[in-house]
Write an enzyme that holds these catalytic residues in place. Structure first.
Site, PDB file in Angstrom:
ATOM      1  N   CYS A  61       2.944   2.192  -4.659  1.00  0.00           N
ATOM      2  CA  CYS A  61       4.293   2.734  -4.800  1.00  0.00           C
ATOM      3  C   CYS A  61       4.659   3.663  -3.632  1.00  0.00           C
ATOM      4  O   CYS A  61       3.851   3.980  -2.783  1.00  0.00           O
ATOM      5  CB  CYS A  61       4.418   3.479  -6.119  1.00  0.00           C
ATOM      6  SG  CYS A  61       3.431   4.998  -6.171  1.00  0.00           S
ATOM      7  N   ALA A  64       2.629   6.785  -3.301  1.00  0.00           N
ATOM      8  CA  ALA A  64       1.324   6.512  -2.682  1.00  0.00           C
ATOM      9  C   ALA A  64       1.455   6.496  -1.161  1.00  0.00           C
ATOM     10  O   ALA A  64       0.616   7.057  -0.447  1.00  0.00           O
ATOM     11  CB  ALA A  64       0.770   5.181  -3.176  1.00  0.00           C
ATOM     12  N   ARG A  95      -8.727   7.591  -1.063  1.00  0.00           N
ATOM     13  CA  ARG A  95      -8.461   6.827   0.154  1.00  0.00           C
ATOM     14  C   ARG A  95      -9.553   6.952   1.211  1.00  0.00           C
ATOM     15  O   ARG A  95      -9.484   6.341   2.253  1.00  0.00           O
ATOM     16  CB  ARG A  95      -7.086   7.211   0.703  1.00  0.00           C
ATOM     17  CG  ARG A  95      -6.589   6.298   1.794  1.00  0.00           C
ATOM     18  CD  ARG A  95      -5.097   6.314   1.858  1.00  0.00           C
ATOM     19  NE  ARG A  95      -4.579   5.836   3.120  1.00  0.00           N
ATOM     20  CZ  ARG A  95      -4.304   6.605   4.161  1.00  0.00           C
ATOM     21  NH1 ARG A  95      -4.510   7.910   4.114  1.00  0.00           N
ATOM     22  NH2 ARG A  95      -3.822   6.082   5.267  1.00  0.00           N
ATOM     23  N   HIS A 194       6.201   5.819   3.528  1.00  0.00           N
ATOM     24  CA  HIS A 194       5.891   6.149   4.921  1.00  0.00           C
ATOM     25  C   HIS A 194       7.131   6.714   5.597  1.00  0.00           C
ATOM     26  O   HIS A 194       7.083   7.721   6.285  1.00  0.00           O
ATOM     27  CB  HIS A 194       5.489   4.893   5.714  1.00  0.00           C
ATOM     28  CG  HIS A 194       4.306   4.171   5.158  1.00  0.00           C
ATOM     29  ND1 HIS A 194       4.142   2.813   5.296  1.00  0.00           N
ATOM     30  CD2 HIS A 194       3.231   4.597   4.467  1.00  0.00           C
ATOM     31  CE1 HIS A 194       3.019   2.449   4.723  1.00  0.00           C
ATOM     32  NE2 HIS A 194       2.444   3.512   4.209  1.00  0.00           N
TER      33      HIS A 194
HETATM   34 FE1  CFM Z   1      -1.294   1.441   8.141  1.00  0.00          FE
HETATM   35 FE2  CFM Z   1      -2.509  -0.200   6.832  1.00  0.00          FE
HETATM   36 FE3  CFM Z   1      -0.999   1.702   5.674  1.00  0.00          FE
HETATM   37 FE4  CFM Z   1      -3.315   2.345   6.962  1.00  0.00          FE
HETATM   38 FE5  CFM Z   1      -4.648   2.269   4.541  1.00  0.00          FE
HETATM   39 FE6  CFM Z   1      -3.854  -0.289   4.454  1.00  0.00          FE
HETATM   40 FE7  CFM Z   1      -2.310   1.564   3.281  1.00  0.00          FE
HETATM   41 MO1  CFM Z   1      -4.595   0.939   2.323  1.00  0.00          MO
HETATM   42  S1  CFM Z   1      -3.383   0.837   8.392  1.00  0.00           S
HETATM   43  S2  CFM Z   1      -1.409   3.259   6.943  1.00  0.00           S
HETATM   44  S3  CFM Z   1      -5.102   3.424   6.337  1.00  0.00           S
HETATM   45  S4  CFM Z   1      -0.442  -0.008   6.777  1.00  0.00           S
HETATM   46  S5  CFM Z   1      -5.761   0.575   4.189  1.00  0.00           S
HETATM   47  S6  CFM Z   1      -3.519  -1.888   6.036  1.00  0.00           S
HETATM   48  S7  CFM Z   1      -2.782  -0.340   2.655  1.00  0.00           S
HETATM   49  S8  CFM Z   1      -3.743   2.997   2.808  1.00  0.00           S
HETATM   50  S9  CFM Z   1      -0.293   2.193   3.642  1.00  0.00           S
HETATM   51  C1  HCA Z   2      -2.513   2.941  -1.520  1.00  0.00           C
HETATM   52  C2  HCA Z   2      -3.822   3.313  -0.890  1.00  0.00           C
HETATM   53  C3  HCA Z   2      -4.703   2.151  -0.583  1.00  0.00           C
HETATM   54  C4  HCA Z   2      -5.212   1.475  -1.838  1.00  0.00           C
HETATM   55  C5  HCA Z   2      -6.401   0.663  -1.552  1.00  0.00           C
HETATM   56  C6  HCA Z   2      -6.885  -0.332  -2.539  1.00  0.00           C
HETATM   57  C7  HCA Z   2      -5.874   2.676   0.265  1.00  0.00           C
HETATM   58  O1  HCA Z   2      -1.919   1.933  -1.164  1.00  0.00           O
HETATM   59  O2  HCA Z   2      -2.076   3.680  -2.353  1.00  0.00           O
HETATM   60  O3  HCA Z   2      -6.104  -0.979  -3.245  1.00  0.00           O
HETATM   61  O4  HCA Z   2      -8.094  -0.507  -2.563  1.00  0.00           O
HETATM   62  O5  HCA Z   2      -6.092   2.190   1.324  1.00  0.00           O
HETATM   63  O6  HCA Z   2      -6.555   3.578  -0.217  1.00  0.00           O
HETATM   64  O7  HCA Z   2      -3.992   1.209   0.195  1.00  0.00           O
END
Ligand code: CFM
Ligand code: HCA
Length: 541
Positions: A61, A64, A95, A194
């Site tokens: 969401c 998150a 995370r 983001h």
């Molecule tokens: Fe960029 Fe990602 Fe993301 Fe990320 Fe992550 Fe991710 Fe995420 Mo999980 S590099 S910031 S550190 S888009 S692993 S592929 S989904 S938290 S929002």
């Molecule tokens: C997020 C964080 C997450 C979840 C990872 C997962 C992460 O999207 O809220 O489903 O294992 O990297 O910690 O993407």
């Protein structure tokens, strides 16, 4: 030895869509793409749109994306969640973003700060409670800053978190308090979070500290979150090269790093999806150009270092970067040669977030492995098709609820880092500014690129294409393993990492080698499932 499975991508796509009602199938059909090379074009994918209700999505969401992803890795800001305790608890250290509390030791990441909203707060309003919680955090820790995050109910009942934050900031005088309207339901995924986070970090922190920073070749690293220590490895390499990293957005970062980040001379964007907004705003307001980098993969790391050196153009830096690459590569090559006979020809599937599904293909390529299907949870079309192809998508679903902040050049502090002629010369020499490759042009023809993959399709895809490894997150982990396919989490890295940089590449080769060559996966069926006659009777003596 397992024979390579042959498939026709058209059949696979048809099979994935077969079970859906016609309307759902029509929408999903535009999100499931058979990759093809078009003459002057990239295939078009439907992305960043609402998940159809009833489908078990892999997405998260908006809260998150804002609280967990962007602000979570900053160690000395108190992140206070205004909402029911579940939202705080669920975002508490899940995370795997690491930190080094440094000399000042200020570090609040291990805590979970929450207003713990109750039914009565929902009915009568929670602003007073929020005010009390901010006061308590201030009295207990005297932090530099307190950030407040809205969860879904806050938006529904209309608590004005921004006014509360402003009031408390004025009251304290020595603590910056600001808030994020990042209610979970706001966008279609984490991506909206983001954007909200980028806006507020830029508005409330960036550029608030003009104290001159030391160091040569000053960069910011945008979109690196120090998962499993990735940022530590990248910083090790920067240090060795003599590159000064002013601020990472936001792995292992501090409030002051954000506040001074406008003094850097180049922005290096790693995860474009999560932080491109800050890159653009830093350029507009302060004149700092940005380039895309990628430290996932040893070759990609070397390439990124060379890009940074080319930008500064200083022979001393160029030589030092070459020397570092020369020093680091032998160990990487040795590890690569060791695993290659066992990993070559194997296949992978990658379904994560908004940039890793692309970045990690570099590492798999280095191991001789092919990614046969991949996709993002929440990327936008430019992440699939390339930023140079789609400069910036103005109208997208996430933006409907998110204010675009108007950024103007800062009259007193705008400093063009390069003249237009210098920028042009660098572009001509191959250094592309404000652009990145998409996932689609980088993947082979006939591979399946799928946006917002869901639980049902993930299992179907694995059954039909039988990859040697499947990479995704915790929600996918066990259902995939139950199908007898090794599963690697590319969000949290399970308990592994770092995978970035040179040392990270070595870690990754070794770990994937172990996973794809382990015999344990052939024992996934219990003996009585394979041979029913083995079931015994229990006899009383
Ligand atoms: Fe960029 Fe990602 Fe993301 Fe990320 Fe992550 Fe991710 Fe995420 Mo999980 S590099 S910031 S550190 S888009 S692993 S592929 S989904 S938290 S929002
Ligand atoms: C997020 C964080 C997450 C979840 C990872 C997962 C992460 O999207 O809220 O489903 O294992 O990297 O910690 O993407």
């Amino acid at each position: 030895e397992k024979k390579p499975v042959q498939w026709d991508p058209t059949d696979i796509k048809a099979e994935l869509l077969k079970k859906y009602p016609p309307k759902v199938a029509r929408k999903r059909a535009r999100q499931i793409l058979i990759n093809e090379a078009l003459e002057n074009d990239t295939p078009e994918i439907l992305a960043n749109v609402r998940t159809i209700p009833g489908i078990i999505t892999m997405r998260g969401c908006t809260y998150a994306g804002c609280k967990g992803v962007i602000l979570g890795p900053t160690r000395d800001i108190v992140n206070l969640v205004h909402g029911p305790i579940g939202c705080s608890f669920y975002a508490w250290l899940t995370r795997r973003n690491q930190t080094d509390a440094g000399e000042d030791g200020e570090q609040y990441m291990n805590y979970t700060f929450s207003t713990d909203m109750q039914d009565s707060d929902i009915i009568f309003g929670g602003e007073k409670k929020l005010e009390m919680a901010i006061q308590e955090a201030y009295d207990t820790f005297h932090p530099k800053a307190i950030a407040v995050f809205a969860t879904c109910p806050v938006g529904l009942i209309g608590d004005d978190i921004h006014t509360v934050a402003r009031k408390m900031k004025e009251k304290f005088g020595d603590c910056n308090v600001f808030a994020f309207s990042c209610e979970g339901y706001k966008g279609v995924s984490q991506s909206a979070g983001h954007h909200i986070a980028n806006n507020q970090v830029f508005r409330h922190i960036v550029g608030t500290n003009d104290e001159p920073q030391e160091g040569e070749y000053r960069i910011n690293l945008l979109g690196e979150y120090n998962i499993g220590g990735d940022g530590f490895e990248i910083d090790r390499i920067f240090k060795k090269c003599g590159i000064t990293n002013v601020a990472t957005f936001s792995g292992n970062s501090t409030y002051d790093q954000f506040a001074t980040s406008h003094q850097a001379d180049l922005n290096c964007v790693m995860c474009h999806r999560s932080i491109n907004y800050v890159a653009d705003m830093l350029e507009t307001k302060f004149g700092i150009p940005w380039v895309k980098v990628n430290f996932i993969g040893a070759e990609a790391t070397a390439k990124s270092l060379r890009k940074i050196a080319a930008y500064f153009g200083d022979q001393e830096l160029i030589d030092r970067v070459e020397k570092v690459i020369e020093e680091e590569m032998p160990a990487v090559k040795a590890a690569q040669e060791d695993v290659l006979p066992r990993t070559s020809g194997k296949t992978a599937m990658i379904f994560v977030g908004g940039s890793r599904a692309h970045h990690y293909q570099e590492l798999f390529k280095e191991m001789g492995m092919k990614t046969i299907s991949a996709g993002y949870e929440f990327a936008h079309r430019d992440d699939y098709e390339g930023r140079h192809v789609l400069p910036k998508l103005k109208v997208d679903a996430d933006s409907r609820n998110i204010e675009e902040i108007e950024v103007e050049p800062d009259e007193t502090r705008y400093r063009p880092r390069k003249t237009p002629e210098e920028l042009k010369a660098l572009e001509e020499a191959g250094l592309k500014f404000k652009s990145y490759e998409g996932l689609l042009p980088d993947m082979e023809e006939g591979t399946l690129v799928i946006d917002d993959l869901n639980q049902y399709e993930a299992e179907k895809l694995v059954e039909l294409m039988k990859p040697d490894i499947f990479c995704a997150g915790i929600k996918e982990k066990f259902s995939i393993q139950k199908l007898g396919i090794p599963m690697k989490q590319l969000h949290s890295y399970d308990s592994g990492g770092p995978y970035a940089g040179f040392k990270g590449a070595i870690n990754f080769y070794n770990e994937i080698d172990r996973l794809v060559n382990s015999r344990v996966w052939s024992y996934m069926k219990a003996p009585w499932q394979e041979n029913p006659q083995l079931s015994g009777a229990y006899v009383w003596e």
